[in-house]
Each structure stands twice: as structure tokens, then as C-alpha cells.
Write a protein that holds these residues in place. Structure first.
Motif, PDB file in Angstrom:
ATOM      1  N   VAL A  96      43.109   7.806  39.240  1.00  0.00           N
ATOM      2  CA  VAL A  96      43.390   9.183  38.838  1.00  0.00           C
ATOM      3  C   VAL A  96      42.858  10.103  39.927  1.00  0.00           C
ATOM      4  O   VAL A  96      41.950   9.739  40.685  1.00  0.00           O
ATOM      5  CB  VAL A  96      42.750   9.525  37.475  1.00  0.00           C
ATOM      6  CG1 VAL A  96      43.444   8.781  36.354  1.00  0.00           C
ATOM      7  CG2 VAL A  96      41.261   9.213  37.476  1.00  0.00           C
ATOM      8  N   GLU A  97      43.437  11.297  39.993  1.00  0.00           N
ATOM      9  CA  GLU A  97      43.009  12.248  41.016  1.00  0.00           C
ATOM     10  C   GLU A  97      41.967  13.195  40.438  1.00  0.00           C
ATOM     11  O   GLU A  97      41.941  13.475  39.238  1.00  0.00           O
ATOM     12  CB  GLU A  97      44.216  13.020  41.546  1.00  0.00           C
ATOM     13  CG  GLU A  97      45.210  12.119  42.263  1.00  0.00           C
ATOM     14  CD  GLU A  97      46.422  12.893  42.798  1.00  0.00           C
ATOM     15  OE1 GLU A  97      46.423  14.140  42.707  1.00  0.00           O
ATOM     16  OE2 GLU A  97      47.348  12.235  43.309  1.00  0.00           O
ATOM     17  N   LEU A  98      41.112  13.684  41.333  1.00  0.00           N
ATOM     18  CA  LEU A  98      40.021  14.568  40.949  1.00  0.00           C
ATOM     19  C   LEU A  98      40.202  15.949  41.575  1.00  0.00           C
ATOM     20  O   LEU A  98      40.836  16.089  42.621  1.00  0.00           O
ATOM     21  CB  LEU A  98      38.680  13.970  41.391  1.00  0.00           C
ATOM     22  CG  LEU A  98      38.342  12.577  40.851  1.00  0.00           C
ATOM     23  CD1 LEU A  98      37.065  12.050  41.495  1.00  0.00           C
ATOM     24  CD2 LEU A  98      38.210  12.611  39.335  1.00  0.00           C
TER      25      LEU A  98
ATOM     26  N   THR B 267      39.753  10.641  44.518  1.00  0.00           N
ATOM     27  CA  THR B 267      40.381   9.829  43.475  1.00  0.00           C
ATOM     28  C   THR B 267      39.285   9.020  42.770  1.00  0.00           C
ATOM     29  O   THR B 267      38.156   8.923  43.248  1.00  0.00           O
ATOM     30  CB  THR B 267      41.424   8.858  44.049  1.00  0.00           C
ATOM     31  OG1 THR B 267      40.795   7.987  44.995  1.00  0.00           O
ATOM     32  CG2 THR B 267      42.559   9.627  44.728  1.00  0.00           C
TER      33      THR B 267
ATOM     34  N   SER C  87      37.276   6.039  32.982  1.00  0.00           N
ATOM     35  CA  SER C  87      37.287   7.465  32.653  1.00  0.00           C
ATOM     36  C   SER C  87      36.933   7.593  31.182  1.00  0.00           C
ATOM     37  O   SER C  87      36.983   6.612  30.432  1.00  0.00           O
ATOM     38  CB  SER C  87      38.645   8.106  32.962  1.00  0.00           C
ATOM     39  OG  SER C  87      39.676   7.535  32.166  1.00  0.00           O
TER      40      SER C  87
ATOM     41  N   SER D 138      36.770  17.644  37.774  1.00  0.00           N
ATOM     42  CA  SER D 138      37.603  17.290  36.617  1.00  0.00           C
ATOM     43  C   SER D 138      38.764  16.416  37.068  1.00  0.00           C
ATOM     44  O   SER D 138      39.093  16.349  38.259  1.00  0.00           O
ATOM     45  CB  SER D 138      38.128  18.550  35.930  1.00  0.00           C
ATOM     46  OG  SER D 138      37.070  19.365  35.477  1.00  0.00           O
ATOM     47  N   TYR D 139      39.394  15.750  36.101  1.00  0.00           N
ATOM     48  CA  TYR D 139      40.602  14.969  36.393  1.00  0.00           C
ATOM     49  C   TYR D 139      41.779  15.915  36.537  1.00  0.00           C
ATOM     50  O   TYR D 139      41.929  16.880  35.781  1.00  0.00           O
ATOM     51  CB  TYR D 139      40.884  13.977  35.266  1.00  0.00           C
ATOM     52  CG  TYR D 139      39.745  13.024  34.981  1.00  0.00           C
ATOM     53  CD1 TYR D 139      39.464  11.955  35.828  1.00  0.00           C
ATOM     54  CD2 TYR D 139      38.938  13.195  33.848  1.00  0.00           C
ATOM     55  CE1 TYR D 139      38.415  11.088  35.568  1.00  0.00           C
ATOM     56  CE2 TYR D 139      37.898  12.324  33.569  1.00  0.00           C
ATOM     57  CZ  TYR D 139      37.629  11.280  34.434  1.00  0.00           C
ATOM     58  OH  TYR D 139      36.596  10.432  34.173  1.00  0.00           O
ATOM     59  N   THR D 140      42.645  15.634  37.499  1.00  0.00           N
ATOM     60  CA  THR D 140      43.856  16.448  37.672  1.00  0.00           C
ATOM     61  C   THR D 140      45.122  15.655  37.401  1.00  0.00           C
ATOM     62  O   THR D 140      46.214  16.218  37.439  1.00  0.00           O
ATOM     63  CB  THR D 140      43.908  17.041  39.100  1.00  0.00           C
ATOM     64  OG1 THR D 140      43.873  15.980  40.056  1.00  0.00           O
ATOM     65  CG2 THR D 140      42.745  17.987  39.342  1.00  0.00           C
TER      66      THR D 140
ATOM     67  N   THR E 184      43.709  14.870  32.059  1.00  0.00           N
ATOM     68  CA  THR E 184      43.835  16.015  32.956  1.00  0.00           C
ATOM     69  C   THR E 184      43.072  17.218  32.381  1.00  0.00           C
ATOM     70  O   THR E 184      43.227  17.568  31.213  1.00  0.00           O
ATOM     71  CB  THR E 184      45.311  16.380  33.153  1.00  0.00           C
ATOM     72  OG1 THR E 184      45.966  15.289  33.815  1.00  0.00           O
ATOM     73  CG2 THR E 184      45.459  17.639  33.994  1.00  0.00           C
TER      74      THR E 184
ATOM     75  N   ALA F   6      34.921  15.129  34.896  1.00  0.00           N
ATOM     76  CA  ALA F   6      34.636  13.781  35.396  1.00  0.00           C
ATOM     77  C   ALA F   6      33.209  13.670  35.917  1.00  0.00           C
ATOM     78  O   ALA F   6      32.611  12.599  35.867  1.00  0.00           O
ATOM     79  CB  ALA F   6      35.617  13.406  36.503  1.00  0.00           C
TER      80      ALA F   6
ATOM     81  N   THR G  66      32.960   8.471  35.904  1.00  0.00           N
ATOM     82  CA  THR G  66      34.028   7.654  36.469  1.00  0.00           C
ATOM     83  C   THR G  66      33.494   6.992  37.732  1.00  0.00           C
ATOM     84  O   THR G  66      32.308   7.151  38.067  1.00  0.00           O
ATOM     85  CB  THR G  66      35.265   8.512  36.774  1.00  0.00           C
ATOM     86  OG1 THR G  66      36.359   7.665  37.149  1.00  0.00           O
ATOM     87  CG2 THR G  66      34.989   9.526  37.879  1.00  0.00           C
TER      88      THR G  66
END
Length: 669
Positions: A527-529, A534, A539, A552-554, A559, A563, A579
Motif C-alpha cells: 500500500v502507498e503512504l 510504501t 496494516s 496515513s495510507y493513500t 485509505t 499508519a 505497518t
């Protein structure tokens, strides 16, 4: 009484097994030992069958001659009790002493450590040979230390036989004050109708049709560690009666993936902490593992110097592919251990075996003899260690501590976790590595340790923690320290019971967060941050309860969910990393955390140069290890002297460390 190792300077040598060779070879051995600068060897480790050819019949003539020869040549002996390999006659007389695996198969003798740790017959025989050995050599001038057993638990960390089952029940009765109801409560035996009405109903967690009880498994691991520890203590007591002033050690195995023993419980029983460490051929940066292991062993020793009892000069023999060491690697490896607190460097073994299970294991004197690169490196290392004699006794100094707990490791990797991909050592190394690259000194601590020397405490993986550990860590933060906690920590108590009310359980209040559901990631998923990085592996749906979101997660189902969080707690600060960020992102995050905590590197160096400091009473000793392919320069203090060459460093000029080389600098303080 303080029992210390009386070997001048840095101890240097290895396992010496003269029984593998004709006696005419021995004179050449000691001549070459002197040429290499060897001043201590471990002897007698696997000689039980020769010392006691039949029960109660002894032949010490060979060992007498070996010890006399060593003493005549100024070489000290670390004398082992040979109890890691009982003779064949013992098992013919006591087949019930053979170990049984989890599947119920009785294992045969014919290798080493082929005994049940709970066997009364084994204990009696082991203490008998230890007592006779101790009484005979208590005052021998060559003997400077007892080497108790060898690598406890390496091959028999768990035995599932009926004798072990009975010993397990004795251990449980003691732990639970003979209260079966207390055991049932601790184990949660109302689940799956596992309630016990009689102690004799309890057996080891053998192979069964479904998942065994987690607390049953955890107590079993604790018992197995304690059962082997009881053997160490029993042998040590016998030797202490014979030789009250002689220190004793046993070789730990603080290296990748050995998790059988809780060394926090073992270390206080030793006069000198020793460790065996071998490189993993598949690790492209094994120098990080050397550093981590060395820091952990030094921490087990309470910050005091320790001994590297076994290492390899080149390839080992027990991995799928056993690589040789590259040019300069033997020297860098050894001096890296010294940098992390080792006051002795030893190898398995002195002379490479021509027969037996370890015939392809490297040695100080290889099959090729003295016309070899390994021999030249061994001689050079001996000279180097001679130049470092004054470093002996100096200690490391750290402002950062990483929490390491064997109970948490065992519990985390039990079956039926949210993700089998989460592994304790992987998480510890992921957090340790950026600190190592930054030149930050690190200690390892128990959850209940004294944390007052530290500015920053990190718990990358502390799945299990009891109330004492919880209070100790959170009090550290509330009193002004910085505490950083990794995901899935604080989830269960000492009985593996989940701490209810939301995750991360024990640390929820201090971290100022609350998670209601976990979302482990599938292998290969990421997942991207919001910081551009990443994350993989893990999570969770974190809700802020006083903390602020740092990242945060994007992408993905979470989303917009935090994080990474930061919280003011008392007069300190807490961080939660929910994470596993990619290495670059994690390094940046940990750099921010340690800078906020006021932690600085030992020295600013080029990226390829590892800097480690040992502190003596009057001077600091700065170890600079260049792992790169290019020369590097490092600023050192005025008045510094490079000990390996004996040359003073020109005032104000940076010190040049050649590619692949090591420098050790004495800096006045």
C-alpha cells in the motif's frame, strides 16, 4: 566471589581437537599456534568416549599430555566438560535416554546431543564425568576456564518422550503452585474441551489433529529452556565445588533463527558470557547480523566484555551452499566482534578435520595447510589482536535500547496468527539496520530492564508483554523518554491471552491510539503512504485517541487511516508504527524519531564505514570498518593513535581507512 578470565590481552584461538590426529601432529599444532599468536584454546569438547571408554572407567592420559603440552608453550586451556556427546555405550545401557521428536519417533545416537534433557540417567552420567574432570584438573596451571557442555539445545532443544512429559508436569506444578485450576485458567482450557482434572493428563504439545493450545505451547518452550538450564547449573555447581576460583562459560548461539533458549535467564549463571556466531550464506550484508548479534550478546553480559567462542574462518558445512569468505572478510568479521565488546576471538576449529560430519567446515589451519590465504589471514589477525591488548575490558555506551524478549518471539510465531509472514527477527533487524547504517550505538533490553540510561527505547516486535514490562516501558515514556512501538505489539499478556478493548492492547493508552481490526497484507501486496513511501506485510484500522497522524495510507481499504502516529505522553513521547514501511521510508522515520530524542551517531562517517565505540577508563577506542570498495576518510580526535599500525594520526588530518580495511583509534578523553 568474582571469577574472571586470566588471559592477557585479547584471547585468541579456537576449538582444539587433538584426539582427531596422531600424537606426532601435536607438536606442529602448538608451534603453529604460537606463530599465529594463539593464547587460548578450547579442549575436550567431544572427547567423552575417549575419557570414559566404559562406565566408571577413565583414561585421562591423552588429555594430561595435551594440557601439559599447551602449558609448556604458554597456551591456556578452556577445558570443556564433554557432555554434549555421550558415548555409544551409554545409550546401549540407557536407550530410554534417547530423545523423541514431536511425531513420536525415537531418534538414534550416532551424532551429537542425542539425549533427552530430562533423562535421569543422562544427568547422572554427565555430572559424574564433570565431577571427575573438575577434581582432576582443578589446579592444573593450563586451565583458565571451564567450558560447560557445548551449544545447549542446538539439536535437542525439545524432547517429547514420557520422561520429558513427567518433568514438564513437575515444572508446571511449581509454576502454578500445585493449583490445577490456575493452570486451566492460564491455558484457557475451556476452549475445545481441554480442561484438565488431573496433572497426569497433561502431556507435551505433540503432533495432534488441529492447532494445539497456544499457552500450552508457550509454557512448553519455557520448560524446555529451563530444563536445559538446570543441566548447566548442575554441571556448573559440580565444577565450582572442585575449583571455586575458576570462571565458567557455555557457548550461546545468538545468531539467525536459533530460538530455543531464553538467554536472559541463562546469562546470569555464567562468569563469562560466550557466543557462537556463523554467517548465513544467503545474507548479502552479513556484517549487519554480526553487529546485531554482538550488541545482543554484550547486552546479555550486562554491558561487560564477552567472548566469541566460535566463528568460521571461511565456509561452514551445514548450509545448502557454503560460501568462502572474500578477501579481508575474516579480519573485518573478527574485529567487528571486538568492536561490539568481544574480549576474545575463537574459531571452530584449530585444524580442519579430514573425517567426520564437519570435514568441510573451515578452520584456522585449513586442509591446504600453511600455504593458504586463510592461514595468512589467521596469522595477521593474531598480530592485530596483539596490538589491541589495551582495548580489553572497555565497554560500549549506548543511548538507544531495542526490546528483545524470547517469550514474545515464541508467542508471535505460534500457529494461527493473523499472518504467518510476521517474523520476530525480521522485524528487529528491519529497525536495527537503519541505526547501524547511521552509526548509532544500540543496547538490547528485557521489557522489565532498567531503562534510565537511554533516551530512546524501541519495541519493533513485542507481541507478548506482561504487566510489569508494560508498566516499565510506558513509565519510561511518561517520565520523559521517547518510546517507539511496532505493530502487533502488546497484543497478549504472559499467558497468551488477548488484551481486550482494542489493539495494541498493553500500549493503547500510552500510544494514544485504538485499533478495532487488523488488515495483514498478502505476500507481494503493498500500500502507498502519504509520505511517498510504501508499506507491506501489515496494516490495521487505527483510530486516534489523543495521538496525531504522522503518515496515513493513500491506497487500499484503509485509505486515509493513520499508519504512523505520534503522541505526547506524560513528559515524554510515544510513536506507533502500524505497518512495515519500505526500508528507505523506515530509515527516514527512525532518523526523525532518534533526532527528536537527542540521539547522535558515534561518529559521522561515509556510508560504507561502520563506526563503533568502546569506552575505557582513560580513552575511547573507535573502530572504523570499511565495508566498501573505495577508500574513505574519517575525522578523529586530536592526539589519536591508530593501534593496528601504532602510528599517531596527524593533528587535524582525517584518518584514511582503505577499502575493505579496519582501523582502531585510541582517542584521549
Amino acid at each position: 566471589m568474582s571469577r574472571t578470565l586470566k588471559v592477557p590481552g585479547i584471547a585468541y584461538g579456537g576449538d582444539y581437537n587433538p584426539e582427531q590426529w596422531p600424537e606426532e601432529v601435536w607438536a606442529e599444532d602448538v608451534r603453529l599456534m604460537r606463530e599465529a599468536g594463539v593464547n587460548m584454546v578450547s579442549v575436550n569438547i567431544f572427547a567423552w568416549a575417549l575419557l570414559e571408554p566404559s562406565e566408571g572407567t577413565y583414561d585421562f592420559s591423552r588429555l594430561d599430555r595435551v594440557l601439559a603440552l599447551l602449558h609448556e608453550n604458554g597456551i591456556a586451556a578452556d577445558l570443556a566438560t564433554p557432555t554434549a556427546a555421550p558415548p555409544a555405550w551409554f545409550f546401549r545401557a540407557h536407550p530410554e535416554a534417547l530423545p523423541v521428536d514431536k511425531d513420536g519417533r525415537t531418534l538414534s545416537y550416532g551424532s551429537r546431543q542425542t539425549f533427552c534433557p530430562s533423562s535421569p540417567a543422562y544427568r547422572e552420567a554427565a555430572l559424574r564425568i564433570a565431577r571427575v574432570l573438575g577434581e582432576r584438573y582443578a589446579d592444573h596451571p593450563a586451565v583458565v576456564m571451564w567450558h560447560v557442555h557445548n551449544e545447549y539445545g542446538c539439536h535437542n532443544g525439545e524432547c517429547y518422550c514420557d520422561t520429558s512429559a513427567a518433568a514438564f508436569r513437575v515444572w508446571l506444578r511449581k509454576k502454578y503452585d500445585n493449583d490445577l485450576a490456575a493452570l486451566n485458567d492460564a491455558w484457557g482450557t475451556t476452549f475445545w474441551s481441554q480442561w484438565y482434572y488431573d496433572w497426569d493428563e497433561i502431556i507435551p504439545p505433540r503432533v495432534t489433529g488441529a492447532v494445539p493450545n497456544p499457552t500450552h505451547q508457550l509454557d512448553w518452550r519455557r520448560f524446555c529452556s529451563d530444563e536445559l538450564l538446570s543441566l548447566l547449573k548442575a554441571e556448573r555447581e559440580v565444577l565450582l565445588e572442585a575449583a571455586p576460583d575458576t570462571p565458567a562459560t557455555t557457548n550461546f548461539m545468538v545468531m539467525y533463527n536459533f530460538d530455543k533458549l531464553d538467554y536472559w535467564r541463562w546469562a546470569p549463571e555464567l562468569d563469562v558470557v560466550s557466543n557462537d556466531h556463523y554467517l548465513q550464506s544467503t545474507d548479502p550484508e552479513s556484517e549487519i547480523d554480526i553487529a546485531l548479534s554482538g550488541d545482543l550478546v554484550r547486552s546479555l553480559a550486562g554491558g561487560a566484555p564477552w567472548l566469541l567462542m566460535e566463528h568460521s574462518t571461511g565456509a561452514v558445512n551445514w548450509q545448502p551452499v557454503n560460501r568462502a569468505k572474500t578477501a579481508g572478510e575474516l579480519r573485518r568479521n573478527a574485529l567487528a566482534h571486538v568492536a561490539r565488546g568481544a574480549d576474545g576471538i575463537a574459531y571452530f576449529q584449530w585444524r580442519a578435520a579430514k573425517a567426520g560430519a564437519e570435514q568441510w567446515h573451515s578452520a584456522m589451519l585449513p586442509h591446504a595447510g600453511t600455504e593458504s590465504q586463510i592461514w595468512r589471514d589467521v596469522v595477521q589477525l593474531g598480530a592485530d589482536l596483539g596490538q589491541l591488548a589495551e582495548v580489553r575490558g572497555s565497554r560500549g555506551v549506548a543511548e538507544v535500547a531495542i526490546v528483545w524478549d524470547w517469550n514474545a518471539w515464541w508467542a508471535l510465531e505460534l500457529p494461527s496468527q493473523p499472518s504467518a509472514e510476521v517474523r520476530f527477527q525480521d522485524l528487529i533487524r528491519a529497525w536495527y539496520e537503519p541505526l547501524w547504517r547511521s552509526g548509532v550505538a544500540v543496547d538490547f533490553v528485557r521489557p522489565d530492564a532498567d531503562l534510565s540510561p537511554y533516551k530512546l527505547v524501541m519495541a519493533p516486535s513485542l507481541y507478548l508483554v506482561d504487566d510489569t514490562g508494560k508498566a516499565n516501558l510506558t513509565d519510561f515514556a511518561s517520565s520523559g523518554g521517547v518510546l517507539a512501538v511496532g505493530f502487533h505489539s502488546g497484543a497478549v499478556d504472559e499467558n497468551c491471552h488477548i488484551r481486550l478493548g482494542g489493539y495494541p492492547g498493553a500500549f493503547r493508552e500510552a500510544l494514544g491510539v485504538r485499533t478495532d481490526e487488523l488488515f495483514p497484507l498478502l505476500p507481494g501486496d503493498s500500500v502507498e503512504l502519504s509520505d511517498g513511501g510504501t508499506a507491506t506485510l501489515w496494516s490495521e484500522r487505527v483510530a486516534l485517541a489523543g495521538a496525531e497522524a504522522v503518515t496515513s495510507y493513500t491506497t487500499g481499504p484503509l485509505t486515509g487511516v493513520p499508519a504512523v502516529t505520534r503522541n505526547s505522553y506524560g513528559s515524554g513521547t510515544t510513536w506507533y508504527v502500524a505497518t512495515r514501511p519500505d526500508p528507505t521510508t523506515l530509515a527516514s522515520l527512525l532518523s526523525r524519531i532518534r533526532e527528536e530524542a537527542g540521539v547522535k551517531p558515534v561518529r559521522t562517517t561515509p556510508e560504507t564505514v561502520e563506526a563503533v565505540l568502546r569506552r575505557g577508563p582513560d580513552a575511547d577506542y573507535l573502530f572504523l570498518i570499511n565495508h566498501g570498495d573505495e577508500d574513505a576518510e574519517v575525522k578523529v580526535a586530536p592526539g589519536a593513535v591508530e593501534l593496528l599500525t601504532g602510528k599517531p594520526v596527524e593533528g587535524g588530518a582525517p584518518l584514511k581507512v582503505a577499502a575493505g580495511d579496519v582501523a582502531v583509534v585510541r582517542e584521549p578523553r
